[in-house]
Scaffold this motif. Structure first.
Motif: not given
Ligand SMILES: [Zn+2]
Length: 176
Positions: A85-87, A126-128, A130-132, A136-138, A140-142
């Motif tokens: 769910n998170a990673l 930080v991960h969560e 960034a999802h705001l 996607e885990h692309d 730009a996200f990272y």
């Molecule tokens: Zn994620």
């Protein structure tokens, strides 16, 4: 440490390649993984309650994502599979989750982070956050994750090792 148990847990780092998996496997079989992590991450954070977690996330958001919509809720969730769910190794789930996150602007952090090194709590918040901005885990996200925490990738990898160490510590609690 049984090899089959270790190999099951190692699926958490399958994406990092055979060489890395092999090194971690050796370390896990020797029983030295948890000790290695404890040496590298000796501290525990003090963000123990949902209220404290909300303030913690809000402070990071104010600093790095000022223009993103306000957070309505940030909580520790007892039953949350952090990898799934998170990673986010499952993009379909991540996509659906992303839509919900966007609609409600709620952040749920797996309860295992309540008792964790500060580096891992920061990484997952930080991960969560960034999802705001990025669903996607692309790239730009990272890039956004690394903007908020320059050691993001190292912390995510070590968090996966931490989860492997936890799984090996309690093999009966495995998901399957
Ligand atoms: Zn994620």
């Amino acid at each position: 440490m049984e090899a089959a148990t270790v190999d099951h847990a190692l699926r958490l780092i399958a994406g990092y390649g055979e060489t890395v998996v092999g090194q971690v496997r050796t370390l896990a079989l020797s029983g030295g993984l948890a000790e290695r992590l404890a040496r590298r991450y000796p501290e525990r954070h003090a963000v123990r309650t949902d209220a404290a977690l909300y303030d913690y996330a809000q402070a990071l958001k104010s600093r790095h994502l000022k223009t993103a919509p306000p957070l309505s809720k940030v909580v520790y969730a007892a039953r949350l599979d952090v990898i799934q769910n998170a990673l986010g190794t499952h993009t379909t789930i991540a996509r659906v989750q992303g839509a919900q996150l966007k609609a409600k602007r709620e952040i749920r952090i797996a309860a295992l982070f309540r008792d964790a090194p500060p580096e891992f709590l920061k990484m997952i918040v930080v991960h969560e956050l960034a999802h705001l901005r990025e669903r996607e885990h692309d790239r730009a996200f990272y890039a956004l994750c690394c903007h908020m925490e320059p050691d993001y990738h190292q912390f995510e990898f070590d968090l996966r090792l931490h989860l492997i160490a936890l799984a090996l510590d309690k093999p009966a609690a495995r998901a399957d």
